[in-house]
Scaffold this motif. Structure first.
Motif, PDB file in Angstrom:
ATOM      1  N   LEU A   1      -5.148 -18.882 -22.455  1.00 21.21           N
ATOM      2  CA  LEU A   1      -5.480 -17.286 -22.166  1.00 21.21           C
ATOM      3  C   LEU A   1      -4.555 -16.544 -21.559  1.00 21.21           C
ATOM      4  N   PHE A   2      -3.821 -17.289 -20.625  1.00 16.80           N
ATOM      5  CA  PHE A   2      -2.926 -16.583 -19.830  1.00 16.80           C
ATOM      6  C   PHE A   2      -1.464 -17.155 -20.055  1.00 16.80           C
ATOM      7  N   SER A   3      -0.558 -16.040 -20.045  1.00 23.16           N
ATOM      8  CA  SER A   3       1.077 -16.344 -20.418  1.00 23.16           C
ATOM      9  C   SER A   3       1.375 -16.962 -19.084  1.00 23.16           C
ATOM     10  N   TRP A   4       2.556 -17.411 -19.094  1.00 24.74           N
ATOM     11  CA  TRP A   4       3.133 -17.755 -18.061  1.00 24.74           C
ATOM     12  C   TRP A   4       3.408 -16.701 -17.026  1.00 24.74           C
ATOM     13  N   GLU A   5       4.025 -15.578 -17.781  1.00 25.03           N
ATOM     14  CA  GLU A   5       4.192 -14.163 -16.976  1.00 25.03           C
ATOM     15  C   GLU A   5       2.986 -13.914 -16.258  1.00 25.03           C
ATOM     16  N   GLU A   6       1.826 -13.880 -16.688  1.00 19.05           N
ATOM     17  CA  GLU A   6       0.362 -13.337 -15.983  1.00 19.05           C
ATOM     18  C   GLU A   6       0.328 -14.481 -14.824  1.00 19.05           C
ATOM     19  N   ALA A   7       0.080 -15.636 -15.198  1.00 18.66           N
ATOM     20  CA  ALA A   7      -0.152 -16.641 -14.241  1.00 18.66           C
ATOM     21  C   ALA A   7       0.770 -16.666 -13.096  1.00 18.66           C
ATOM     22  N   LYS A   8       2.065 -16.294 -13.263  1.00 16.78           N
ATOM     23  CA  LYS A   8       2.979 -16.326 -12.154  1.00 16.78           C
ATOM     24  C   LYS A   8       2.752 -15.133 -11.532  1.00 16.78           C
ATOM     25  N   GLN A   9       2.496 -13.788 -11.691  1.00 19.53           N
ATOM     26  CA  GLN A   9       2.319 -12.840 -11.245  1.00 19.53           C
ATOM     27  C   GLN A   9       1.008 -12.788 -10.457  1.00 19.53           C
ATOM     28  N   LYS A  10      -0.085 -13.430 -11.030  1.00 22.43           N
ATOM     29  CA  LYS A  10      -1.434 -13.569 -10.100  1.00 22.43           C
ATOM     30  C   LYS A  10      -1.267 -14.363  -8.975  1.00 22.43           C
ATOM     31  N   THR A  11      -0.427 -15.568  -9.240  1.00 21.06           N
ATOM     32  CA  THR A  11      -0.196 -16.674  -8.170  1.00 21.06           C
ATOM     33  C   THR A  11       0.588 -16.053  -7.077  1.00 21.06           C
ATOM     34  N   THR A  12       1.743 -15.273  -7.374  1.00 24.99           N
ATOM     35  CA  THR A  12       2.519 -14.873  -6.609  1.00 24.99           C
ATOM     36  C   THR A  12       1.940 -13.638  -5.645  1.00 24.99           C
ATOM     37  N   GLU A  13       1.076 -12.907  -6.339  1.00 26.79           N
ATOM     38  CA  GLU A  13       0.426 -11.777  -5.416  1.00 26.79           C
ATOM     39  C   GLU A  13      -0.436 -12.281  -4.414  1.00 26.79           C
ATOM     40  N   TRP A  14      -1.080 -13.541  -4.706  1.00 23.03           N
ATOM     41  CA  TRP A  14      -1.988 -14.192  -3.701  1.00 23.03           C
ATOM     42  C   TRP A  14      -1.138 -14.956  -2.661  1.00 23.03           C
ATOM     43  N   ILE A  15       0.011 -15.599  -3.036  1.00 23.69           N
ATOM     44  CA  ILE A  15       0.529 -16.067  -2.151  1.00 23.69           C
ATOM     45  C   ILE A  15       1.092 -14.946  -1.061  1.00 23.69           C
ATOM     46  N   GLY A  16       1.400 -13.820  -1.691  1.00 30.73           N
ATOM     47  CA  GLY A  16       1.843 -12.469  -0.922  1.00 30.73           C
ATOM     48  C   GLY A  16       0.822 -12.076   0.130  1.00 30.73           C
ATOM     49  N   SER A  17      -0.299 -12.533  -0.219  1.00 24.34           N
ATOM     50  CA  SER A  17      -1.656 -12.106   0.563  1.00 24.34           C
ATOM     51  C   SER A  17      -1.704 -13.255   2.003  1.00 24.34           C
ATOM     52  N   LEU A  18      -1.132 -14.529   1.685  1.00 23.96           N
ATOM     53  CA  LEU A  18      -1.278 -15.446   2.732  1.00 23.96           C
ATOM     54  C   LEU A  18      -0.155 -15.226   3.405  1.00 23.96           C
ATOM     55  N   VAL A  19       1.166 -14.645   3.180  1.00 25.31           N
ATOM     56  CA  VAL A  19       2.301 -14.137   4.118  1.00 25.31           C
ATOM     57  C   VAL A  19       1.972 -13.191   4.789  1.00 25.31           C
ATOM     58  N   GLU A  20       1.273 -12.089   4.339  1.00 29.40           N
ATOM     59  CA  GLU A  20       0.329 -11.099   5.108  1.00 29.40           C
ATOM     60  C   GLU A  20      -0.235 -11.551   6.318  1.00 29.40           C
ATOM     61  N   GLN A  21      -1.434 -12.547   5.707  1.00 31.39           N
ATOM     62  CA  GLN A  21      -2.485 -12.777   6.828  1.00 31.39           C
ATOM     63  C   GLN A  21      -1.539 -13.700   7.852  1.00 31.39           C
ATOM     64  N   HIS A  22      -0.428 -14.218   7.504  1.00 32.52           N
ATOM     65  CA  HIS A  22       0.160 -14.881   8.700  1.00 32.52           C
ATOM     66  C   HIS A  22       1.018 -14.069   9.389  1.00 32.52           C
ATOM     67  N   LYS A  23       1.335 -12.888   8.839  1.00 29.24           N
ATOM     68  CA  LYS A  23       2.066 -11.814   9.846  1.00 29.24           C
ATOM     69  C   LYS A  23       1.232 -11.482  10.833  1.00 29.24           C
ATOM     70  N   GLU A  24      -0.086 -11.168  10.160  1.00 28.75           N
ATOM     71  CA  GLU A  24      -1.126 -10.472  11.169  1.00 28.75           C
ATOM     72  C   GLU A  24      -1.555 -11.358  12.238  1.00 28.75           C
ATOM     73  N   THR A  25      -1.638 -12.690  11.845  1.00 32.18           N
ATOM     74  CA  THR A  25      -1.930 -13.769  12.992  1.00 32.18           C
ATOM     75  C   THR A  25      -1.034 -13.738  14.035  1.00 32.18           C
ATOM     76  N   LEU A  26       0.385 -13.869  13.596  1.00 29.33           N
ATOM     77  CA  LEU A  26       1.469 -13.731  14.514  1.00 29.33           C
ATOM     78  C   LEU A  26       1.550 -12.400  15.545  1.00 29.33           C
ATOM     79  N   LYS A  27       1.171 -11.222  14.782  1.00 29.66           N
ATOM     80  CA  LYS A  27       0.968 -10.043  15.555  1.00 29.66           C
ATOM     81  C   LYS A  27      -0.279 -10.121  16.717  1.00 29.66           C
ATOM     82  N   THR A  28      -1.257 -10.557  16.184  1.00 30.97           N
ATOM     83  CA  THR A  28      -2.319 -10.697  17.217  1.00 30.97           C
ATOM     84  C   THR A  28      -2.097 -11.688  18.225  1.00 30.97           C
ATOM     85  N   LYS A  29      -1.315 -12.779  18.117  1.00 33.27           N
ATOM     86  CA  LYS A  29      -0.905 -13.546  19.078  1.00 33.27           C
ATOM     87  C   LYS A  29      -0.025 -13.158  20.232  1.00 33.27           C
TER      88      LYS A  29
END
Length: 373
Positions: free
Chosen positions: A343-371
Motif C-alpha cells: 500500500l505504501f512505496s519505499w519512498e513514502e515509508a522512508k519519509q514517514k519513518t524519517t519524520e517520526w525519527i526527527g520528532s524523537l531528535v527534537e524531543q531529545h533536544k528539548e529534554t537536554l535544554k530543560t536539564k
C-alpha cells in the motif's frame, strides 16, 4: 455476508493499531473489539476518534485469562491475533514468552471454537523460518522451500509452536457445527513510525553523540513497512471471507515483505536517520566468529547463575545470527493468493519513518535544554 465483527488482539501495539485504523474502512463491519493488556492514554484517544465510522470497543485483559477471551470472542466473525511478547535478546524470562506466545494462542483458538468464530488470522514471524546460521545464504526465499528455525531460544521457538498450533487448527469443528479456517502471516523485520525497536536504537544513538550502534553490518534483510504488514492482514481477512478465494488461503502461511530495498540493518537505521545528523559507528567490529563464541560463553554464564541470579547477556548466538545473515523472502505467493501489493512505496515509508525519527531528535533536544536551564 453482511454485518460482521472483528477482534484484534494486541490491538494497542505497534502493528495492532495500524490494523485497527485500516479495519474501520471495511464495508459492513459493525464492530471492532480491541484487546490488549494495557492501553496508553494516547492510544485510547486515537481510537475514540475512530468511533464515528464503526463501533470500537476497547477491552483491557490478559491473553492468558480464559474468561476474558471467551467474552472477547462472543459474537465475533474474525479474530486477528497480533498479541505476543517480541523479545530476541532475553533468555532469562523464557517462561513468560512461551506462556503468552504459545499458551495464549492456544487458549484463543479454543475460545474461537466455543464462540463459533469461523476465521482466525495469526501474526507469525520471519523467525519461524530462521536464520539458523550466519553462514547460510537465503535470498528471495519462498513458502515452498520449507525453511524452519531450529533455535530453542524463547522467541523464535515460541512463534514456531504458536504458528504450528494455528495452522493445525484449520478445519476444526466449531460449537455451532461450522468450521474454523486459519491463516498465518510471516512479516519480515517491521519498521515504521512508532517502532519500539527503532525507538530504542535512536534513543541510544542520541545519548551516544548521534552514533548508531552496530546492529548488523554484514546482514542483508528485506525490512517491511508496518503499514504494508497491516494491509496484508486486511487482504487476508477479505480473502478468507470470499468463498472463491478462501479455499486457496485456508491453512496457509505467507511471507510478507514489500519494496523496501534489500540492505543491512545498519544501513536501514542510517538511511532513516542521517537527515538528522546521526551516523554509523566507524570503529572496527569484532570478527563474527569470535562474537558468536563470546555469545555462547555468556549464555553458559547466564545458565550457571540462573539458580541464584537472572543474568541477561547483552547478546546471544541467536541475535548474532539474526543480525548478520543474508536472509530475504519474496511476497509472490501473497501477491498471487491474496492480491497483495504494498500500500505504501519505499519512498513514502522512508519519509514517514524519517519524520517520526526527527520528532524523537527534537524531543531529545528539548529534554537536554530543560536539564541545562
Amino acid at each position: 455476508m453482511t454485518g460482521w465483527s472483528c477482534l484484534v488482539t494486541g490491538g494497542g501495539g505497534f502493528l495492532g493499531q495500524r490494523i485497527v485504523h485500516l479495519l474501520v474502512e471495511e464495508k459492513e463491519l459493525q464492530e471492532i473489539r480491541v484487546l490488549d493488556k494495557v492501553f496508553r492514554p494516547k492510544v485510547r484517544e486515537e481510537f475514540s476518534k475512530l468511533q464515528n465510522k464503526t463501533k470500537l470497543t476497547v477491552l483491557e485483559g490478559d491473553i492468558l485469562d480464559e474468561q476474558c477471551l471467551k467474552r472477547a470472542c462472543q459474537g465475533i466473525s474474525v479474530v486477528i491475533h497480533t498479541a505476543s511478547i517480541i523479545n530476541v535478546t532475553d533468555i532469562t524470562y523464557s517462561e513468560a514468552i512461551i506462556n503468552v506466545n504459545v499458551k495464549g494462542t492456544k487458549l484463543l483458538l479454543e475460545a474461537c471454537v466455543q464462540a463459533s468464530v469461523p476465521i482466525f488470522i495469526h501474526t507469525s514471524s520471519i523467525e519461524v523460518a530462521g536464520p539458523n546460521s550466519y553462514k547460510e545464504i537465503i535470498q528471495n526465499g519462498h513458502e515452498e522451500q520449507h525453511h524452519e528455525n531450529t533455535w530453542n531460544f524463547p522467541y523464535p521457538y515460541s512463534k514456531k509452536l504458536a504458528e504450528k498450533a494455528v495452522l493445525a487448527a484449520n478445519g476444526w469443528t466449531l460449537k455451532n457445527g461450522g468450521t474454523l479456517y486459519t491463516c498465518a502471516l510471516r512479516p519480515m523485520y517491521i519498521y515504521g513510525e512508532g517502532s519500539p525497536f527503532l525507538f530504542d536504537i535512536m534513543n541510544k544513538a542520541l545519548k551516544n553523540n548521534g552514533i548508531l550502534e552496530d546492529t548488523g553490518k554484514l546482514s542483508i534483510a528485506n525490512p517491511v513497512y508496518v503499514g504494508n504488514v497491516a494491509w496484508a492482514h486486511i487482504l487476508t481477512l477479505r480473502a478468507l471471507r470470499d468463498p472463491k478465494k478462501a479455499p486457496s488461503v485456508q491453512g496457509q502461511f505467507y511471507y510478507i515483505s514489500d519494496d523496501t530495498p534489500h540492505q543491512s540493518y545498519d544501513n536501514l537505521n542510517y538511511t532513516l536517520s542521517r537527515e538528522w545528523g546521526l551516523s554509523l559507528d566507524s570503529r572496527m567490529s569484532l570478527p563474527l566468529s569470535l562474537k558468536y563464541w563470546i555469545a555462547f560463553l555468556l549464555e553458559i554464564v547466564s545458565f550457571l547463575l540462573s539458580p541464584i541470579y537472572k543474568y541477561q547477556p547483552p547478546f546471544n548466538r541467536h541475535l548474532v545470527t539474526l543480525s548478520n545473515s543474508v536472509f530475504t523472502f519474496t511476497y509472490k505467493k501473497a501477491q498471487r493468493d491474496l492480491g497483495y501489493e504494498p500500500l505504501f512505496s519505499w519512498e513514502e515509508a522512508k519519509q514517514k519513518t524519517t519524520e517520526w525519527i526527527g520528532s524523537l531528535v527534537e524531543q531529545h533536544k528539548e529534554t537536554l535544554k530543560t536539564k541545562t536551564q
